[in-house]
Design a protein around this motif. Structure first.
Motif, PDB file in Angstrom:
ATOM      1  N   MET A   1       0.839  -1.192   0.000  1.00  0.00           N
ATOM      2  CA  MET A   1       0.000   0.000   0.000  1.00  0.00           C
ATOM      3  C   MET A   1       0.875   1.244   0.000  1.00  0.00           C
ATOM      4  O   MET A   1       1.810   1.343   0.780  1.00  0.00           O
ATOM      5  N   THR A   2       0.547   2.175  -0.853  1.00  0.00           N
ATOM      6  CA  THR A   2       1.323   3.395  -0.963  1.00  0.00           C
ATOM      7  C   THR A   2       0.954   4.364   0.159  1.00  0.00           C
ATOM      8  O   THR A   2      -0.209   4.504   0.533  1.00  0.00           O
ATOM      9  N   ILE A   3       1.965   5.068   0.689  1.00  0.00           N
ATOM     10  CA  ILE A   3       1.755   6.097   1.695  1.00  0.00           C
ATOM     11  C   ILE A   3       1.598   7.430   0.973  1.00  0.00           C
ATOM     12  O   ILE A   3       2.417   7.784   0.119  1.00  0.00           O
ATOM     13  N   LEU A   4       0.560   8.184   1.288  1.00  0.00           N
ATOM     14  CA  LEU A   4       0.324   9.483   0.670  1.00  0.00           C
ATOM     15  C   LEU A   4       0.812  10.589   1.596  1.00  0.00           C
ATOM     16  O   LEU A   4       0.572  10.549   2.804  1.00  0.00           O
ATOM     17  N   VAL A   5       1.488  11.582   1.015  1.00  0.00           N
ATOM     18  CA  VAL A   5       2.070  12.677   1.778  1.00  0.00           C
ATOM     19  C   VAL A   5       1.428  13.985   1.361  1.00  0.00           C
ATOM     20  O   VAL A   5       1.465  14.363   0.185  1.00  0.00           O
ATOM     21  N   GLN A  39      -8.759   7.351  -3.852  1.00  0.00           N
ATOM     22  CA  GLN A  39      -7.302   7.345  -3.817  1.00  0.00           C
ATOM     23  C   GLN A  39      -6.793   7.217  -2.388  1.00  0.00           C
ATOM     24  O   GLN A  39      -5.887   6.430  -2.108  1.00  0.00           O
ATOM     25  N   VAL A  40      -7.362   7.983  -1.478  1.00  0.00           N
ATOM     26  CA  VAL A  40      -6.931   7.932  -0.083  1.00  0.00           C
ATOM     27  C   VAL A  40      -7.384   6.632   0.571  1.00  0.00           C
ATOM     28  O   VAL A  40      -6.667   6.051   1.382  1.00  0.00           O
ATOM     29  N   ASN A  41      -8.565   6.147   0.215  1.00  0.00           N
ATOM     30  CA  ASN A  41      -9.106   4.945   0.832  1.00  0.00           C
ATOM     31  C   ASN A  41      -8.236   3.726   0.543  1.00  0.00           C
ATOM     32  O   ASN A  41      -8.197   2.782   1.339  1.00  0.00           O
ATOM     33  N   HIS A  42      -7.537   3.726  -0.600  1.00  0.00           N
ATOM     34  CA  HIS A  42      -6.689   2.595  -0.963  1.00  0.00           C
ATOM     35  C   HIS A  42      -5.244   2.780  -0.504  1.00  0.00           C
ATOM     36  O   HIS A  42      -4.402   1.911  -0.741  1.00  0.00           O
ATOM     37  N   ALA A  43      -4.949   3.913   0.132  1.00  0.00           N
ATOM     38  CA  ALA A  43      -3.593   4.152   0.624  1.00  0.00           C
ATOM     39  C   ALA A  43      -3.379   3.425   1.946  1.00  0.00           C
ATOM     40  O   ALA A  43      -4.324   3.086   2.661  1.00  0.00           O
ATOM     41  N   GLY A  44      -2.107   3.199   2.267  1.00  0.00           N
ATOM     42  CA  GLY A  44      -1.800   2.574   3.547  1.00  0.00           C
ATOM     43  C   GLY A  44      -1.968   3.549   4.691  1.00  0.00           C
ATOM     44  O   GLY A  44      -2.554   3.231   5.726  1.00  0.00           O
ATOM     45  N   VAL A  45      -1.428   4.769   4.510  1.00  0.00           N
ATOM     46  CA  VAL A  45      -1.501   5.831   5.513  1.00  0.00           C
ATOM     47  C   VAL A  45      -1.489   7.166   4.777  1.00  0.00           C
ATOM     48  O   VAL A  45      -0.847   7.292   3.727  1.00  0.00           O
ATOM     49  N   LEU A  46      -2.196   8.152   5.321  1.00  0.00           N
ATOM     50  CA  LEU A  46      -2.097   9.523   4.838  1.00  0.00           C
ATOM     51  C   LEU A  46      -1.352  10.338   5.886  1.00  0.00           C
ATOM     52  O   LEU A  46      -1.724  10.346   7.058  1.00  0.00           O
ATOM     53  N   ILE A  47      -0.268  11.014   5.460  1.00  0.00           N
ATOM     54  CA  ILE A  47       0.487  11.915   6.333  1.00  0.00           C
ATOM     55  C   ILE A  47       0.144  13.339   5.921  1.00  0.00           C
ATOM     56  O   ILE A  47       0.306  13.702   4.749  1.00  0.00           O
ATOM     57  N   THR A  71      -8.864   5.274   6.114  1.00  0.00           N
ATOM     58  CA  THR A  71      -7.406   5.173   6.061  1.00  0.00           C
ATOM     59  C   THR A  71      -6.769   5.834   7.285  1.00  0.00           C
ATOM     60  O   THR A  71      -7.162   6.951   7.651  1.00  0.00           O
ATOM     61  N   PRO A  72      -5.793   5.189   7.938  1.00  0.00           N
ATOM     62  CA  PRO A  72      -5.109   5.827   9.070  1.00  0.00           C
ATOM     63  C   PRO A  72      -4.453   7.141   8.642  1.00  0.00           C
ATOM     64  O   PRO A  72      -3.871   7.230   7.556  1.00  0.00           O
ATOM     65  N   ILE A  73      -4.568   8.150   9.493  1.00  0.00           N
ATOM     66  CA  ILE A  73      -4.020   9.474   9.194  1.00  0.00           C
ATOM     67  C   ILE A  73      -3.043   9.878  10.289  1.00  0.00           C
ATOM     68  O   ILE A  73      -3.362   9.822  11.485  1.00  0.00           O
ATOM     69  N   LEU A  74      -1.849  10.293   9.871  1.00  0.00           N
ATOM     70  CA  LEU A  74      -0.819  10.784  10.779  1.00  0.00           C
ATOM     71  C   LEU A  74      -0.629  12.274  10.524  1.00  0.00           C
ATOM     72  O   LEU A  74      -0.268  12.677   9.416  1.00  0.00           O
ATOM     73  N   LEU A  75      -0.895  13.094  11.540  1.00  0.00           N
ATOM     74  CA  LEU A  75      -0.643  14.530  11.437  1.00  0.00           C
ATOM     75  C   LEU A  75       0.797  14.808  11.852  1.00  0.00           C
ATOM     76  O   LEU A  75       1.267  14.287  12.874  1.00  0.00           O
ATOM     77  N   VAL A  76       1.484  15.623  11.056  1.00  0.00           N
ATOM     78  CA  VAL A  76       2.864  16.011  11.348  1.00  0.00           C
ATOM     79  C   VAL A  76       2.904  17.533  11.326  1.00  0.00           C
ATOM     80  O   VAL A  76       2.633  18.151  10.294  1.00  0.00           O
ATOM     81  N   SER A  77       3.234  18.155  12.452  1.00  0.00           N
ATOM     82  CA  SER A  77       3.101  19.608  12.538  1.00  0.00           C
ATOM     83  C   SER A  77       4.132  20.217  13.468  1.00  0.00           C
ATOM     84  O   SER A  77       4.571  19.590  14.444  1.00  0.00           O
ATOM     85  N   ALA A  78       4.496  21.477  13.162  1.00  0.00           N
ATOM     86  CA  ALA A  78       5.369  22.250  14.051  1.00  0.00           C
ATOM     87  C   ALA A  78       4.560  22.889  15.179  1.00  0.00           C
ATOM     88  O   ALA A  78       5.140  23.401  16.141  1.00  0.00           O
ATOM     89  N   LEU A  79       3.250  22.892  15.057  1.00  0.00           N
ATOM     90  CA  LEU A  79       2.365  23.446  16.082  1.00  0.00           C
ATOM     91  C   LEU A  79       1.914  22.299  16.981  1.00  0.00           C
ATOM     92  O   LEU A  79       1.051  21.506  16.600  1.00  0.00           O
ATOM     93  N   CYS A  80       2.515  22.195  18.156  1.00  0.00           N
ATOM     94  CA  CYS A  80       2.370  20.966  18.940  1.00  0.00           C
ATOM     95  C   CYS A  80       1.897  21.202  20.360  1.00  0.00           C
ATOM     96  O   CYS A  80       2.257  20.434  21.257  1.00  0.00           O
ATOM     97  N   SER A  81       1.107  22.217  20.585  1.00  0.00           N
ATOM     98  CA  SER A  81       0.550  22.378  21.927  1.00  0.00           C
ATOM     99  C   SER A  81      -0.451  21.251  22.186  1.00  0.00           C
ATOM    100  O   SER A  81      -0.939  20.605  21.252  1.00  0.00           O
ATOM    101  N   ALA A  82      -0.754  21.037  23.459  1.00  0.00           N
ATOM    102  CA  ALA A  82      -1.715  19.977  23.804  1.00  0.00           C
ATOM    103  C   ALA A  82      -3.052  20.230  23.134  1.00  0.00           C
ATOM    104  O   ALA A  82      -3.702  19.298  22.636  1.00  0.00           O
TER     105      ALA A  82
END
Length: 238
Positions: A1-5, A39-47, A71-82
């Motif tokens: 499965m392809t990872i989407l960025v 497209q996203v539904n067939h991805a392994g993970v969306l970042i 699809t599992p989603i991973l958020l990656v951000s410089a804004l990291c307050s609780a």
């Protein structure tokens, strides 16, 4: 499965694609705007980065979840307050990683999300001819032989397997391996890709009677099992 960025800018996208590709993870950049749900539904993970221009990370997540995309989603951000992490998870994200991050941690989190998507006790095996590929276990076998692939060789084979029966261009292979975008691919010597493909063919095809990786001249590569052609008869007609 392809990872989407879905990163915030081209530089961040290229860095992430290169790091994931070096770890043997097939990945591609998501164009700006609202992506097709299929497209996203067939991805392994969306970042996704919440600061992404246009349809940002949180809006993108809400839109996808409202469309039924799981699809599992991973958020990656410089804004990291609780508060920001909570809002991201409540919007529908499955995990949150703060920038700057170690590439090893990003890779580990992506793999954990892929494993989470695979139901316990199940094994996803993709077969093409006598080739068997288990992406979660990163295992490739052909016939009775297990193939020992480098991370880059595994990345190329993964992309070909994900698109089996379809032509994969050299540009797509290069972007998956080394990053870049459709408009501005990462610069690498063409010889580097040629050498990598030769090494992959030496392991996947050379020891076996029928090749699976085929060249489409001027277009790219295609992975498929082709029917064995009957040898012409040596007998002459009466």
């Amino acid at each position: 499965m392809t990872i989407l960025v879905a990163e915030v800018d081209d530089a961040s996208t290229q860095q992430m694609l290169a790091g994931l590709g070096a770890a043997g993870i097939a990945c591609s950049a998501l164009p700006p705007g609202r992506p097709p749900s299929d497209q996203v539904n067939h991805a392994g993970v969306l970042i996704a980065d919440p600061a992404r221009p246009g349809l940002g990370g949180l809006e993108l997540i809400r839109s996808l979840r409202a469309s039924g995309v799981a699809t599992p989603i991973l958020l990656v951000s410089a804004l990291c307050s609780a508060d920001q992490r909570v809002r991201g998870l409540e919007a529908g994200a499955d995990d949150f990683l703060c920038k700057p991050y170690a590439m090893a941690e990003l890779v580990a989190r992506v793999r954990a999300l892929v494993r989470r998507r695979t139901p316990p006790g199940t094994r996803r095996i993709v077969r093409v001819g006598d080739l068997a590929w288990e992406p979660v276990r990163r295992r490739v076998e052909r016939g009775e032989a297990r193939l020992d692939l480098t991370p880059q060789e595994f990345t190329v084979l993964t992309l070909l397997l994900e698109r089996q029966g379809q032509i994969v261009s050299r540009e797509d292979l290069g972007r998956t391996l080394w990053g870049g975008s459709a408009e501005q691919p990462a610069l690498r010597s063409p010889n580097a890709l040629d050498a990598l493909i030769r090494r992959l063919r030496a392991k996947v095809d050379a020891p076996f009677s029928e090749p699976l990786i085929h060249t489409c001249r001027g277009q790219g590569l295609i992975l498929e099992a082709r029917p064995v052609r009957n040898q012409p008869s040596s007998r002459t007609r009466a």
